[in-house]
Design an enzyme around this catalytic site. Structure first.
Site, mmCIF file in Angstrom:
data_model
loop_
_atom_site.group_PDB
_atom_site.id
_atom_site.type_symbol
_atom_site.label_atom_id
_atom_site.label_comp_id
_atom_site.label_asym_id
_atom_site.label_seq_id
_atom_site.Cartn_x
_atom_site.Cartn_y
_atom_site.Cartn_z
ATOM 1 N N SER A 94 0.827 -1.200 0.000
ATOM 2 C CA SER A 94 0.000 0.000 0.000
ATOM 3 C C SER A 94 0.859 1.247 0.000
ATOM 4 O O SER A 94 1.754 1.395 0.836
ATOM 5 C CB SER A 94 -0.915 0.015 1.234
ATOM 6 N N LYS A 95 0.577 2.142 -0.962
ATOM 7 C CA LYS A 95 1.293 3.422 -1.016
ATOM 8 C C LYS A 95 1.019 4.228 0.248
ATOM 9 O O LYS A 95 1.905 4.874 0.791
ATOM 10 C CB LYS A 95 0.834 4.187 -2.260
ATOM 11 N N ARG A 96 -0.229 4.153 0.734
ATOM 12 C CA ARG A 96 -0.599 4.926 1.917
ATOM 13 C C ARG A 96 0.148 4.455 3.156
ATOM 14 O O ARG A 96 0.361 5.212 4.096
ATOM 15 C CB ARG A 96 -2.109 4.833 2.160
#
Length: 484
Positions: free
Chosen positions: A253-255
């Protein structure tokens, strides 16, 4: 025959995540395998998450890895603009048209009412779903309220009964009950479209034939299909990609700050190796082959080779593959790539870098690790004298001191300082002493490097460092051992 058209539609919300890049790669390969067009579209409707400079990251990454788009914001094309925030009027027109044909409606519910509804759903332990409060407001009443300045959104009018089915090339046919779907927002109160609406309108107007995206969008696809059907548009071919998971569970996940393409590239992973590895995260060529150039992938890639099972991102496999690419280079190519990393660690002017590259190329998996592996060349580290004791080499502190003194004398007499003559001097000493090779070579290697792991042995490192520096370091080793 209809031209195959795929699109990569990232949001400019940060770096290019590995999952994003895989989507771009697969969309590119599907287009190129079929002599079609690959389109870049920037989906920037979520202005709150917009990150300055993120669009440049998208352009630079695609260019760097060789995924050249045929149409896009920077090069234009027949179906622009290719940035969603520049298409607001288009979405507004189609939203109003959808209201006219009964596929959408104006909703005037306040934030307070929706929050109360959400809390009620939480209390009952059920997923939040809009209750259709504004669904049956007449068109005349809605327009009157808009004239009075009331804020509104436009919601999709999902059929209350029946089912919606769609076919996905990876996951097969999926059917959902319409009463499980939410009347989701199509146009927000600020006039911007949501992804749910904009992607359908854009894909139709840009003549996208194959929609490639992550499997997290499977649950939303029935809503998209209902929009296509409401407008009477042709539904594209869906290709939903499996999740990319971490080795110990949880999706990348980029987040959550998982590594981006840029992170890996800056650490010294080769762009060709990264693309090759990403291609195998969810796709198999049907053979045991693992090394593919981008040109080879264009020929070999097939939708049939995609898996519905989650792919596991294994950093060790990426390291291995990167090492394979490094070893396949010519020495000159490796030396050129390694030079910036050499310069970070070495300021001396007397180093033969081609010789260093010969030592390092077969031992390097990631270019970014080179400086830590060669920092001893610039300056001998302050090492632990116990490193001289090595069971495998049959050395201890006493015999290391004895053999290091003799090696110092033997090397002092070497006139031509190169691998061949250093080898000759040390192996002559080993023969005279009647000991194992390692009992002389290990102390010398430890003395000249101060490290347990080095890119070469005693002979190669001594040759690289030069006679004066080698003898100086051996003398330091003798002093260290003498003081124990």
């Amino acid at each position: 025959m209809t031209e195959v058209r795929t699109r990569f539609a990232p949001s400019p919300t940060g770096y290019m995540h590995i999952g994003n890049l895989r989507t771009a790669l697969y969309a590119y390969l599907i287009a190129k395998k079929n002599n079609g067009k690959f389109i870049l579209r920037i989906e920037d409707t979520d202005q709150e998450r917009y990150v300055e400079g993120a669009i440049d990251v998208i352009y630079n990454t695609l260019k760097l890895v060789g995924l050249q788009h045929d149409e896009g914001p920077d090069i234009g094309g027949p179906y622009g603009p290719y940035v969603q925030s520049q298409r607001r009027e288009i979405y507004s027109q189609y939203a109003k048209k959808l209201i006219d044909i009964g596929g959408a409606y104006y909703c005037f519910c306040s934030k307070e009412r929706l929050d109360a509804l959400r809390q009620e759903c939480e209390r009952k332990g059920i997923p939040f779903k809009y209750d259709g409060h504004c669904r049956n407001i007449s068109r005349e009443e809605a327009e009157e309220r808009i004239k009075r300045g009331e804020q509104y959104v436009i919601r999709q009018k999902i059929p209350a009964t029946g089912t919606t089915s769609f076919h996905d090339e990876v996951f097969g046919t999926i059917t959902v009950s319409n009463d499980s779907l939410d009347d989701n927002i199509l146009i927000k109160s600020d006039g911007m479209p949501t992804y749910n609406f904009a992607n359908v309108v854009d894909d139709h107007l840009m003549k996208i034939t194959h929609v490639v995206r992550g499997s997290e969008y499977l649950s939303s696809t029935p809503k998209y299909n209902l929009l296509y059907k409401a407008f009477g548009w042709e539904i594209p071919t869906y290709i939903h990609l499996p999740l990319i998971m971490k080795p110990h569970g949880g999706k990348l996940s980029k987040r959550e700050g998982d590594a981006s393409f840029e992170d890996f590239y800056n650490k010294g992973y080769l762009k060709e190796a990264i693309i090759n590895y990403i291609a195998l995260l969810g796709w198999s060529p049907g053979t045991d082959e693992e090394i593919f150039t981008l040109e080879e992938l264009k020929q070999r890639f097939s939708i049939e080779g995609l898996s519905k099972s989650p792919a596991v991102f294994d950093i060790n496999k990426l390291r291995w593959m990167n090492g394979e690419y490094i070893r396949s280079m010519s020495l000159e190519e490796f030396n050129e790539l390694a030079m910036p990393y050499y310069k970070k660690a070495i300021k001396r002017q007397d180093i033969d870098y081609m010789k260093l590259s010969r030592l390092l190329q077969t031992r390097t998996e990631v270019l970014g690790e080179i400086p830590d592996n060669i920092d001893f060349i610039e300056e001998l580290p302050d090492y632990d004298v116990n490193m001289y004791a090595n069971k495998k080499m049959r050395t201890d502190l006493n015999n290391s001191l004895e053999y290091l003194k003799k090696a110092y004398e033997a090397l002092q007499g070497v006139d031509k300082w190169d691998d061949e003559h250093i080898h000759e001097a040390l192996f002559k000493l080993i023969a005279e002493l009647g000991v194992k090779n390692g009992q002389v070579l290990w102390p010398v290697r430890t003395a000249v490097s101060g490290k347990q792991f080095t890119p070469g042995g005693a002979i190669e490192l001594s040759s690289l460092l030069g006679k004066e520096e080698t003898l100086r370091r051996i003398k330091i080793g003798i002093e260290k051992l003498s003081n124990v």
